[in-house]
Design a protein around this motif. Structure first.
Motif, short mmCIF file in Angstrom:
data_model
loop_
_atom_site.label_atom_id
_atom_site.label_comp_id
_atom_site.label_asym_id
_atom_site.label_seq_id
_atom_site.Cartn_x
_atom_site.Cartn_y
_atom_site.Cartn_z
N ILE A 67 0.81 -0.98 0.00
CA ILE A 67 -0.03 0.08 -0.11
C ILE A 67 0.83 1.12 -0.07
N ALA A 68 0.44 2.31 -0.72
CA ALA A 68 1.10 3.63 -0.71
C ALA A 68 -0.06 4.75 -0.79
N VAL A 69 0.06 5.61 0.19
CA VAL A 69 -0.82 6.70 0.24
C VAL A 69 -0.35 8.07 0.03
N PRO A 70 -0.41 8.56 -1.10
CA PRO A 70 0.46 9.85 -1.06
C PRO A 70 -0.23 10.89 -0.22
N ASP A 71 0.51 11.88 -0.05
CA ASP A 71 0.22 12.94 1.39
C ASP A 71 -0.11 14.38 0.58
#
Length: 476
Positions: A286-290
């Protein structure tokens, strides 16, 4: 799940050390201890470091009125810069704080400060203040209920003031008193009293670096970590320096640095990593851009730096049968039932995504503000990430940010997977001719290598390096 965790965390912060609670029962203390340890990543499994910290603590205790007492010392596996004590007698130190200290005397200064809080009975005074504020808060909520839920500006201000006091940390006066008392303990234990001022310097430098990385202004009087229990304190530093008599005593740099060699700095990756522009968990994929927001982690919850008065955060919840909508219907069933009829509920479903929005009026007038509660579930592969926004309905910045983050959640890139490795402290001896920038070039960090070297070692830009000295650098 996430809302309950956020509320539980805020309640726990109200019980911690420098937000500690001295006058509690043994059962309450045990429960607080277990919750505290769990919220801080558990106990650090490093027998050598534990023995070192226990030895420093024992030396300081023997120079205080607590001499002969059997204090329990716990090293928490948290990157936060924090320490706190209870009357157990218990003292907690995070690995982040231990790693920031540059010698044994600086670590001893923190321990002396915490023991001083206990000796001055600050915990009992703080508990009384909090209890009174919570009673006032309950009374105010009762009055709001009796008035049909109406919240004019004066009543909202009263509620906000009582809420702040119900989770207040020690006052500036109490922190200053603990510093002054702690100085006497530090000197009596044979340490250099200047170490207390030096560690306050280190906290200020670390806070300034964090602010620069996040692109925000830095307040040297603010807390070094958002959930930390101490202000970093330029004023505290000035008071400490004014009370130091001679500055003689031991520093113990070699022993301390040897204990740090190989220690993880920052996140250990159990609950993901904060990279330059995203939160990434390579194990879960998982990757969540900020989107330029500042993120900070507490356990398995990632908080988003508050924008206005909104409360926002997200958390990976694992694989859930039925997908995002099924997860929200199951985990938020209680809130849905409680607000049915009193609030507007809106569902939004797309492939791999579902959101539930609850708009709850904060009064009974047509123009009364609404509490906006939005929980979003985004599926990536088998994993679901839950996003929570608590805000007034008009707070478009916070609401839009969390919607963008949820909808942009994806699998990590190859570059992100490579970068998602814990940083560790390595010791670098200074050689003849070395400059700060030469050693900074060896730091395996994404940016600001020189500034990170200076903050980690409490160096000023103009400080010359002495051959034979040892510096901390960060490597992967």
């Amino acid at each position: 799940m996430l809302l309950r965790r956020l509320i539980a965390l805020l309640s726990l912060v109200a019980l911690l050390g420098c937000a500690g609670d001295g006058a509690i029962t043994g059962r309450e203390r045990a429960g607080t201890h277990l919750a505290l340890v769990a919220s801080q990543g558990g106990l650090l499994q490093d027998a050598a470091l534990q023995a070192y910290v226990e030895g420093v603590t024992a030396r300081v205790i023997e120079a205080t009125p607590q001499r002969g007492s059997d204090w329990n010392v716990f090293v928490l596996d948290s990157p936060m810069i924090n320490a706190f004590a209870q009357d157990g007698p218990l003292i907690y130190l995070t690995r982040g704080l231990i790693a920031l200290a540059n010698d044994e005397a600086e670590l001893a200064a923190v321990i002396a400060h915490e023991i001083a809080h206990v000796e001055a009975d600050h915990n009992t005074a703080l508990r009384r203040q909090r209890d009174a504020a919570r009673r006032d808060l309950k009374r105010e909520f009762g009055r709001v209920a009796q008035s049909g839920g109406r919240l004019d500006s004066d009543r909202r201000a009263q509620l906000a003031d009582r809420a702040r006091r119900s989770v207040a940390a020690f006052s500036r006066e109490q922190e200053a008193e603990a510093d002054v008392i702690g100085l006497t303990y530090l000197e009596a234990a044979g340490y250099d009293a200047r170490a207390m001022a030096d560690f306050l310097d280190a906290m200020i430098a670390d806070g300034a670096l964090a602010a620069r990385v996040a692109g925000r202004a830095f307040d040297p009087e603010a807390r070094a970590d958002r959930l930390a229990t101490h202000p970093s304190g330029a004023t505290r530093r000035r008071i400490v320096l004014s009370r130091i008599r001679d500055g003689g005593g031991e520093r113990g740099a070699a022993r301390h640095l040897a204990a740090l060699d190989g220690m993880i700095w920052g996140e250990d990756g159990t609950d993901g990593f904060l990279l330059a522009d995203a939160w990434v968990d390579p194990a879960r994929g998982i990757a969540v851009p900020d989107f330029g927001a500042e993120l900070f982690m507490q356990g398995d919850t990632v908080f988003v730096e508050p924008r206005g008065e909104a409360l926002t955060g997200f958390q990976a919840v694992g694989a859930v049968p039925g997908g995002p909508r099924a997860y929200l219907e199951r985990d938020w069933a209680d809130l849905i039932d409680r607000t049915r009829g009193a609030a507007r509920l809106e569902w939004n479903d797309r492939p791999g995504y579902s959101s539930l929005t609850i708009r709850l009026p904060l009064g009974n007038k047509p123009d009364s503000p609404e509490l906006f509660v939005q929980v979003q579930a985004r599926q990536v592969g088998r994993e679901i990430v839950e996003f929570l926004t608590l805000a007034e309905a008009g707070d478009s910045a916070a609401i839009t940010l969390m919607q963008r983050m949820a909808q942009a959640t994806r699998a990590p890139t190859t570059a992100e997977r490579r970068a998602a490795v814990p940083l560790r402290i390595a010791l670098r001896p200074v050689r003849a001719g070395d400059r700060q920038q030469d050693i900074a070039a060896e730091m395996q960090v994404p940016d600001l290598a020189l500034e990170r070297l200076q903050a980690l070692n409490n160096l000023d830009a103009g400080d010359a390096l002495e051959p034979g000295d040892m510096l901390k650098i960060l490597v992967r």
